[in-house]
Motif scaffolding. Structure first.
Motif, PDB file in Angstrom:
ATOM      1  N   ARG A 182       0.718  -1.281   0.176  1.00 17.24           N
ATOM      2  CA  ARG A 182      -0.085   0.122   0.078  1.00 17.24           C
ATOM      3  C   ARG A 182       0.880   1.248  -0.135  1.00 17.24           C
ATOM      4  O   ARG A 182       0.554   2.218  -0.722  1.00 17.24           O
ATOM      5  CB  ARG A 182      -0.945   0.077   1.228  1.00 17.24           C
ATOM      6  CG  ARG A 182      -1.847   1.348   1.294  1.00 17.24           C
ATOM      7  CD  ARG A 182      -2.602   1.100   2.532  1.00 17.24           C
ATOM      8  NE  ARG A 182      -2.072   1.001   3.897  1.00 17.24           N
ATOM      9  CZ  ARG A 182      -1.472   1.779   4.586  1.00 17.24           C
ATOM     10  NH1 ARG A 182      -1.625   3.221   4.045  1.00 17.24           N
ATOM     11  NH2 ARG A 182      -1.155   1.495   5.681  1.00 17.24           N
ATOM     12  N   LEU A 215      -4.572 -10.681  -2.437  1.00 16.46           N
ATOM     13  CA  LEU A 215      -4.570  -9.326  -3.423  1.00 16.46           C
ATOM     14  C   LEU A 215      -5.414  -9.983  -4.529  1.00 16.46           C
ATOM     15  O   LEU A 215      -6.199  -9.155  -5.295  1.00 16.46           O
ATOM     16  CB  LEU A 215      -3.787  -8.524  -3.609  1.00 16.46           C
ATOM     17  CG  LEU A 215      -3.135  -7.791  -2.463  1.00 16.46           C
ATOM     18  CD1 LEU A 215      -1.767  -6.990  -2.736  1.00 16.46           C
ATOM     19  CD2 LEU A 215      -4.346  -6.557  -2.187  1.00 16.46           C
ATOM     20  N   ARG A 216      -4.985 -11.156  -5.071  1.00 12.60           N
ATOM     21  CA  ARG A 216      -5.588 -11.541  -6.216  1.00 12.60           C
ATOM     22  C   ARG A 216      -6.882 -12.281  -6.074  1.00 12.60           C
ATOM     23  O   ARG A 216      -7.977 -12.140  -6.881  1.00 12.60           O
ATOM     24  CB  ARG A 216      -4.615 -12.857  -6.787  1.00 12.60           C
ATOM     25  CG  ARG A 216      -3.466 -12.082  -7.291  1.00 12.60           C
ATOM     26  CD  ARG A 216      -2.686 -13.567  -7.919  1.00 12.60           C
ATOM     27  NE  ARG A 216      -1.419 -13.057  -8.763  1.00 12.60           N
ATOM     28  CZ  ARG A 216      -0.465 -14.016  -9.152  1.00 12.60           C
ATOM     29  NH1 ARG A 216      -0.597 -15.269  -8.720  1.00 12.60           N
ATOM     30  NH2 ARG A 216       0.399 -13.544  -9.849  1.00 12.60           N
ATOM     31  N   GLY A 218      -8.897 -12.894  -2.737  1.00  9.41           N
ATOM     32  CA  GLY A 218      -9.545 -12.673  -1.528  1.00  9.41           C
ATOM     33  C   GLY A 218      -8.967 -13.483  -0.381  1.00  9.41           C
ATOM     34  O   GLY A 218      -8.083 -14.381  -0.551  1.00  9.41           O
ATOM     35  N   VAL A 233      -5.894  -5.040   2.593  1.00  5.04           N
ATOM     36  CA  VAL A 233      -6.371  -5.421   1.548  1.00  5.04           C
ATOM     37  C   VAL A 233      -7.488  -4.711   0.955  1.00  5.04           C
ATOM     38  O   VAL A 233      -7.381  -4.199  -0.385  1.00  5.04           O
ATOM     39  CB  VAL A 233      -6.844  -7.065   1.453  1.00  5.04           C
ATOM     40  CG1 VAL A 233      -7.382  -7.402   0.150  1.00  5.04           C
ATOM     41  CG2 VAL A 233      -5.801  -7.799   1.925  1.00  5.04           C
ATOM     42  N   GLN A 234      -8.454  -4.380   1.660  1.00  5.23           N
ATOM     43  CA  GLN A 234      -9.320  -3.459   1.313  1.00  5.23           C
ATOM     44  C   GLN A 234      -9.097  -2.024   0.956  1.00  5.23           C
ATOM     45  O   GLN A 234      -9.226  -1.397  -0.056  1.00  5.23           O
ATOM     46  CB  GLN A 234     -10.313  -3.125   2.503  1.00  5.23           C
ATOM     47  CG  GLN A 234     -11.646  -2.598   2.041  1.00  5.23           C
ATOM     48  CD  GLN A 234     -12.435  -3.017   0.648  1.00  5.23           C
ATOM     49  OE1 GLN A 234     -12.711  -4.302   0.597  1.00  5.23           O
ATOM     50  NE2 GLN A 234     -12.832  -2.285  -0.266  1.00  5.23           N
ATOM     51  N   ARG A 237      -7.287  -2.339  -2.595  1.00  3.08           N
ATOM     52  CA  ARG A 237      -8.048  -2.628  -3.568  1.00  3.08           C
ATOM     53  C   ARG A 237      -9.080  -1.231  -3.928  1.00  3.08           C
ATOM     54  O   ARG A 237      -9.457  -1.028  -5.042  1.00  3.08           O
ATOM     55  CB  ARG A 237      -9.181  -3.618  -3.140  1.00  3.08           C
ATOM     56  CG  ARG A 237      -8.882  -5.096  -3.197  1.00  3.08           C
ATOM     57  CD  ARG A 237      -9.419  -6.185  -3.056  1.00  3.08           C
ATOM     58  NE  ARG A 237      -9.085  -7.474  -3.120  1.00  3.08           N
ATOM     59  CZ  ARG A 237      -9.549  -8.579  -2.761  1.00  3.08           C
ATOM     60  NH1 ARG A 237     -10.899  -8.497  -1.760  1.00  3.08           N
ATOM     61  NH2 ARG A 237      -9.056  -9.806  -2.819  1.00  3.08           N
ATOM     62  N   THR A 238      -9.267  -0.491  -3.066  1.00  6.61           N
ATOM     63  CA  THR A 238      -9.923   0.989  -3.073  1.00  6.61           C
ATOM     64  C   THR A 238      -8.875   1.854  -3.724  1.00  6.61           C
ATOM     65  O   THR A 238      -9.429   2.467  -4.584  1.00  6.61           O
ATOM     66  CB  THR A 238     -10.208   1.490  -1.839  1.00  6.61           C
ATOM     67  OG1 THR A 238     -11.122   0.588  -0.981  1.00  6.61           O
ATOM     68  CG2 THR A 238     -11.040   2.734  -1.882  1.00  6.61           C
ATOM     69  N   ALA A 241      -8.828   0.791  -7.514  1.00  6.64           N
ATOM     70  CA  ALA A 241     -10.175   0.333  -8.136  1.00  6.64           C
ATOM     71  C   ALA A 241     -10.205   0.896  -9.635  1.00  6.64           C
ATOM     72  O   ALA A 241     -10.596  -0.218 -10.448  1.00  6.64           O
ATOM     73  CB  ALA A 241     -11.329   1.229  -7.372  1.00  6.64           C
TER      74      ALA A 241
END
Length: 299
Positions: A182, A215-216, A218, A233-234, A237-238, A241
């Protein structure tokens, strides 16, 4: 008997004058660690010649001398006898061009030249930053709560590597590996906003298979993730996006040069924080690691 009046003369607006102006427009601009330049030859609203290029700001020399030299070379290619006026909307650039013996006109540049050079600069920037490889790593100690994070950004095309590191208290190795990813993505966004809107093809390399799987695919029981890991992870992903990004596992401590650099940075971040070393000393050592990395990639 009325006296005859002279015929009315239409006065041109400043915008019309600029639109009909012709000549060579030069734009030299710093962007994202680069010095980009563009030269447009225009006749009124028509662009009849265009050249552009870039050089790393660190390699551009005093007062961006090498970038100006490239721009002047392009200008001479467009008009070998230097018979046309040269324009620049930036006063400092006009002064540099005068110093180089060019016939600079201090009027506002031709409108078509301004549009063409600004567009060329934007297109060059997108082309230079069209691909990015990121390597990340984390280092967790056994005697202290500090976790070190390291990352390396490689945009290719001869650009120097961009590196970063950070130490954070607390977290498992999986959480730290995800956090490193991140942090690297945030650094990449700061380097070039197109990283997050699909203009740049991004590959993120990590030697932690669990982080890549999460990440790929879940979360899954085999990854033994915590709430903090799932939160990372969330957040990732945000962040990505609408980005063109893929997450790739690489073998750690092998022959992946960027991964080796990221590992060294992560360990340095942790150990320097544990030892309480000054930030200036840390960044001085980071510069040395990155310089050696650039030399290795160029070899």
């Amino acid at each position: 008997m009325p006296f005859p009046a002279p015929p009315l003369r239409r006065v041109q607006s400043a915008a019309e004058v600029v639109a009909k102006r012709s000549g060579l427009t030069v734009l030299v601009a710093p962007r994202r660690g680069l010095v980009l330049w563009a030269v447009a030859r225009t006749v009124e609203s028509t662009v009849i010649g265009l050249r552009s290029g870039w050089i790393a700001e660190a390699a551009a020399g005093p007062r961006w001398g090498k970038a100006y030299a490239e721009a002047v070379h392009a200008l001479v290619e467009l008009v070998p006898d230097r018979s046309e006026p040269v324009f620049s909307a930036v006063d400092t650039a006009a002064e540099r061009l005068l110093e180089l013996g060019l016939p600079v006109d201090h009027s506002y540049p031709p409108a078509a030249g301004v549009v063409a050079t600004e567009k060329a600069i934007a297109e060059s920037l997108d082309a230079v930053f069209s691909r990015l490889e990121i390597a990340t790593d984390a280092s967790v100690g056994h005697r202290t709560p500090w976790a070190g994070h390291g990352w390396v950004l490689d945009f290719g095309k001869g650009q120097p590597l961009r590196a970063g590191l950070k130490a954070v208290s607390g977290g498992s190795i999986l959480e730290s590996e995800l956090r490193a990813i991140r942090l690297a993505l945030c650094a990449a966004k700061n380097a070039y906003t197109g990283v997050m809107d699909g203009r740049c093809s991004v590959t993120v390399c990590s030697d932690n298979l669990s982080a890549v799987r999460m990440l790929r695919e879940g979360d899954s029981p085999r990854e033994r993730s915590t709430l903090a890991c799932r939160d990372e992870v969330q957040r990732i992903r945000t962040l990505v996006a609408v980005a063109d990004v893929q997450f790739l596992w690489v073998k750690g401590h092998a022959d992946h040069r960027l991964n080796i650099l990221a590992d060294r940075l992560a360990v340095m971040a942790r150990r320097h924080r544990e030892a309480g070393l000054p930030a200036d000393d840390t960044w001085r050592m980071v510069a040395g690691i990155v310089e050696q990395g650039n030399l290795d990639l160029a070899a």
